[in-house]
Design a protein around this motif. Structure first.
Motif, mmCIF file in Angstrom:
data_model
loop_
_atom_site.group_PDB
_atom_site.id
_atom_site.type_symbol
_atom_site.label_atom_id
_atom_site.label_comp_id
_atom_site.label_asym_id
_atom_site.label_seq_id
_atom_site.Cartn_x
_atom_site.Cartn_y
_atom_site.Cartn_z
ATOM 1 N N ARG A 37 0.880 -1.412 0.415
ATOM 2 C CA ARG A 37 0.155 -0.091 -0.117
ATOM 3 C C ARG A 37 1.345 1.352 -0.125
ATOM 4 N N TYR A 38 2.250 0.478 -0.393
ATOM 5 C CA TYR A 38 2.788 2.150 -0.153
ATOM 6 C C TYR A 38 2.908 3.563 -1.323
ATOM 7 N N ASP A 39 2.397 2.915 -2.848
ATOM 8 C CA ASP A 39 1.903 4.327 -2.534
ATOM 9 C C ASP A 39 0.855 5.176 -2.921
ATOM 10 N N TRP A 53 6.629 16.832 -5.802
ATOM 11 C CA TRP A 53 8.474 17.767 -5.104
ATOM 12 C C TRP A 53 9.527 16.477 -5.532
ATOM 13 N N LYS A 54 8.667 15.252 -6.436
ATOM 14 C CA LYS A 54 9.864 14.937 -7.399
ATOM 15 C C LYS A 54 9.527 14.741 -8.590
ATOM 16 N N ARG A 55 8.790 15.151 -9.138
ATOM 17 C CA ARG A 55 9.184 16.055 -10.783
ATOM 18 C C ARG A 55 10.113 17.176 -10.033
ATOM 19 N N LEU A 72 18.905 5.141 -4.754
ATOM 20 C CA LEU A 72 19.071 4.999 -3.434
ATOM 21 C C LEU A 72 18.143 4.467 -3.263
ATOM 22 N N ALA A 73 17.771 3.977 -2.176
ATOM 23 C CA ALA A 73 16.094 3.873 -0.762
ATOM 24 C C ALA A 73 15.211 3.687 -2.128
ATOM 25 N N GLY A 74 15.442 3.536 -3.222
ATOM 26 C CA GLY A 74 14.379 3.746 -4.708
ATOM 27 C C GLY A 74 13.016 2.612 -4.333
ATOM 28 N N VAL A 93 17.786 0.845 -6.377
ATOM 29 C CA VAL A 93 18.810 0.068 -4.930
ATOM 30 C C VAL A 93 18.232 0.248 -3.640
ATOM 31 N N ASP A 94 17.925 -1.015 -2.867
ATOM 32 C CA ASP A 94 17.176 -0.931 -1.866
ATOM 33 C C ASP A 94 17.390 -2.189 -1.312
ATOM 34 N N PRO A 95 17.268 -1.687 0.032
ATOM 35 C CA PRO A 95 17.050 -3.355 0.620
ATOM 36 C C PRO A 95 15.864 -4.143 0.935
ATOM 37 N N SER A 96 15.160 -3.906 0.631
ATOM 38 C CA SER A 96 13.617 -4.550 0.272
ATOM 39 C C SER A 96 12.646 -4.950 -0.517
ATOM 40 N N GLU A 97 12.890 -6.348 -0.072
ATOM 41 C CA GLU A 97 12.280 -7.075 -1.691
ATOM 42 C C GLU A 97 11.067 -7.176 -2.378
ATOM 43 N N GLU A 116 22.209 -2.573 0.337
ATOM 44 C CA GLU A 116 21.793 -1.275 1.957
ATOM 45 C C GLU A 116 22.638 -0.397 1.206
ATOM 46 N N ALA A 117 22.508 1.175 1.553
ATOM 47 C CA ALA A 117 23.544 1.798 1.259
ATOM 48 C C ALA A 117 24.754 2.497 1.863
ATOM 49 N N GLU A 118 25.142 0.978 3.289
ATOM 50 C CA GLU A 118 26.171 1.436 3.897
ATOM 51 C C GLU A 118 27.371 0.630 3.100
ATOM 52 N N HIS A 119 26.263 -0.699 1.958
ATOM 53 C CA HIS A 119 27.271 -1.488 0.857
ATOM 54 C C HIS A 119 27.380 -1.945 -0.305
ATOM 55 N N MET A 132 18.386 9.533 -3.566
ATOM 56 C CA MET A 132 18.124 8.915 -2.516
ATOM 57 C C MET A 132 16.595 9.968 -2.175
ATOM 58 N N SER A 133 15.272 9.569 -2.152
ATOM 59 C CA SER A 133 14.422 10.603 -2.191
ATOM 60 C C SER A 133 13.376 9.629 -1.061
ATOM 61 N N PHE A 134 13.565 10.278 0.323
ATOM 62 C CA PHE A 134 13.046 9.604 1.146
ATOM 63 C C PHE A 134 12.993 8.636 1.668
ATOM 64 N N GLY A 135 15.009 8.159 1.996
ATOM 65 C CA GLY A 135 15.084 7.080 2.511
ATOM 66 C C GLY A 135 16.770 7.265 3.315
ATOM 67 N N ARG A 137 17.037 8.647 6.094
ATOM 68 C CA ARG A 137 16.187 9.066 7.463
ATOM 69 C C ARG A 137 16.374 7.067 7.976
ATOM 70 N N ASN A 138 16.518 6.454 6.826
ATOM 71 C CA ASN A 138 15.906 5.299 7.518
ATOM 72 C C ASN A 138 17.239 4.193 7.328
ATOM 73 N N VAL A 139 18.151 5.198 6.405
ATOM 74 C CA VAL A 139 19.537 4.534 7.131
ATOM 75 C C VAL A 139 19.854 4.261 8.639
HETATM 76 C C1 LIG Z 1 9.632 6.084 2.406
HETATM 77 S S1 LIG Z 1 10.467 4.751 1.254
HETATM 78 C C2 LIG Z 1 11.382 5.663 -0.311
HETATM 79 C C3 LIG Z 1 10.611 4.667 -1.324
HETATM 80 C C4 LIG Z 1 11.153 6.060 -2.271
HETATM 81 N N1 LIG Z 1 12.256 6.427 -3.242
HETATM 82 C C5 LIG Z 1 10.220 7.381 -2.797
HETATM 83 O O1 LIG Z 1 10.864 7.877 -2.837
HETATM 84 O O2 LIG Z 1 9.243 6.874 -2.729
HETATM 85 C C6 LIG Z 1 12.353 4.452 1.900
HETATM 86 C C7 LIG Z 1 13.251 3.412 1.975
HETATM 87 O O3 LIG Z 1 14.618 2.976 1.997
HETATM 88 C C8 LIG Z 1 14.937 1.919 1.853
HETATM 89 N N2 LIG Z 1 16.022 1.886 2.991
HETATM 90 C C9 LIG Z 1 15.734 1.454 4.742
HETATM 91 N N3 LIG Z 1 16.692 0.905 4.976
HETATM 92 C C10 LIG Z 1 17.673 1.389 3.911
HETATM 93 C C11 LIG Z 1 19.634 1.331 3.898
HETATM 94 N N4 LIG Z 1 20.251 0.708 4.394
HETATM 95 N N5 LIG Z 1 19.718 2.094 2.584
HETATM 96 C C12 LIG Z 1 18.893 2.230 1.303
HETATM 97 N N6 LIG Z 1 18.142 1.998 1.541
HETATM 98 C C13 LIG Z 1 17.431 1.755 2.494
HETATM 99 C C14 LIG Z 1 13.111 0.854 2.115
HETATM 100 O O4 LIG Z 1 13.668 -0.190 1.894
HETATM 101 C C15 LIG Z 1 12.152 1.408 1.613
HETATM 102 O O5 LIG Z 1 11.707 1.165 0.178
#
Ligand SMILES: C[S@@+](CC[C@H](N)C(=O)[O-])C[C@H]1O[C@@H](n2cnc3c(N)ncnc32)[C@H](O)[C@@H]1O
Length: 243
Positions: A37-39, A53-55, A72-74, A93-97, A116-119, A132-135, A137-139
Motif C-alpha cells: 500500500r506504499y504508493d 516534489w519528486k518531479r 538509492l532507497a529507490g 537499489v533498495d534492501p526491501s525485496e 543497503e546504502a552502507e554497502h 535518494m528520495s525519502f530514504g 532517514r531510514n539508513v
Molecule cells: C520511504 S521509502 C522511499 C521510497 C522511494 N525512494 C520514494 O521516494 O518513494 C524508504 C526506502 O528506504 C529503504 N531503506 C531502508 N533502509 C535502507 C538502507 N539501509 N539503505 C538503503 N535503503 C534503505 C526502504 O526499504 C524503503 O524502500
C-alpha cells in the motif's frame, strides 16, 4: 570539520531506544509490511504533493542521456522512472525485496538490486549521480552510507537527496498536528499498520535539520552541499558534489 554525530538515528526506532541492528531489522519489517500500500499511502498522506516534489527534484538535476545513475532507497521506483524518462541509465537499489517487487511490476525495464546504502555493489568512481528520495532517514549508519556514496561517485559526480526536513516555524504546529494524528490514523485505516506509520513520523521529527544534514554530507567528504526548501521546508533537496 564539525563534531556532529555521523549516525544520529542509529540508536533510535522512532521514539524508542534500540540497538542499531534491531533498528535495521525493524525498518526492514516496516517496508515489508507497507510495500503493498506504499504508493497509495504516499498519495493520501501528502495530498499527492510528493509527486510534484519528486518531479521538481529530478527536473533540477539537469539529467543528460546516458548519465550513469543509481536511485538509492529507490523503493517502488518513482525517481528511477523520472530519471529514465530523461534518458539516464538508472538502477534502483533498495534492501526491501517487497518494495523492489512492486517497482519491478510497474517498470520491468529498470534494473533493481537489493542492497543497503552502507554497502553498495558498485565499483569506486563508477557513477555520475546518486539520488535518494525519502530514504536517508531510514539508513541506520548514515555516516557510512554517505561515505559509501562518495566512494562510488566519479570525481565531480553528484549526490542528490530529497527528504522531509524542518519546516518554517509558522507552519510547524499545524504540520505536527496533521502528521502525529492523521497519518497514523490513515496508516491504520488504509494499510492496517499504525505502528509502521508512527515510525515514519517519528523518524521525520528526529532527522537533522537542513543545515545539520548539509554539515553531515560535508563531513563525509563532499566538496559542497547546498539545499533548497520545498513547501516551506516540509521537505528539502540537498545536492552535493564529489571533489
Ligand atoms: C520511504 S521509502 C522511499 C521510497 C522511494 N525512494 C520514494 O521516494 O518513494 C524508504 C526506502 O528506504 C529503504 N531503506 C531502508 N533502509 C535502507 C538502507 N539501509 N539503505 C538503503 N535503503 C534503505 C526502504 O526499504 C524503503 O524502500
Amino acid at each position: 570539520m564539525s563534531a556532529a554525530d555521523p549516525d544520529p538515528l542509529a540508536g533510535r526506532f522512532g521514539a524508542t531506544s534500540v540497538a542499531p541492528d534491531e533498528r535495521r531489522q525493524r525498518i526492514r519489517d516496516v517496508f515489508r509490511l507497507v510495500a503493498p500500500r506504499y504508493d497509495l499511502m504516499n498519495d493520501l498522506m501528502s495530498f499527492g504533493i510528493h509527486r510534484p516534489w519528486k518531479r521538481a527534484f529530478v527536473a533540477g538535476l539537469a539529467v543528460t542521456p546516458g548519465l550513469r545513475a543509481v536511485d538509492l532507497a529507490g523503493g517502488t521506483g518513482d525517481i528511477a522512472r523520472l530519471l529514465a524518462a530523461r534518458g539516464a541509465d538508472v538502477t534502483v537499489v533498495d534492501p526491501s525485496e517487497e518494495m523492489l517487487a512492486v517497482g519491478r511490476r510497474r517498470s520491468p525495464g529498470i534494473p533493481a538490486i537489493a542492497a543497503e546504502a552502507e554497502h553498495l555493489p558498485f565499483a569506486d568512481a563508477s557513477l555520475d549521480l546518486v539520488t535518494m528520495s525519502f530514504g536517508i532517514r531510514n539508513v541506520t549508519h548514515m555516516g557510512t552510507a554517505l561515505a559509501e556514496i562518495g566512494r562510488v561517485l566519479k570525481p565531480g559526480g553528484r549526490f542528490a537527496c530529497l527528504e522531509f526536513s524542518t519546516p518554517h516555524w509558522l507552519i510547524r504546529p499545524g504540520y505536527q498536528l496533521w502528521s502525529r494524528t492523521a497519518i497514523p490514523a490513515l496508516g491504520a485505516l488504509v494499510a492496517g499498520k499504525v505502528a509502521a506509520y508512527r515510525y515514519l513520523i517519528e523518524s521525520i521529527e528526529r532527522f537533522p535539520d537542513q543545515a545539520r544534514f548539509a554539515g553531515l554530507i560535508r563531513d563525509a567528504g563532499f566538496a559542497q552541499a547546498d539545499w533548497r526548501n520545498l513547501s516551506f521546508g516540509i521537505a528539502a533537496i540537498h545536492v552535493a558534489r564529489k571533489a
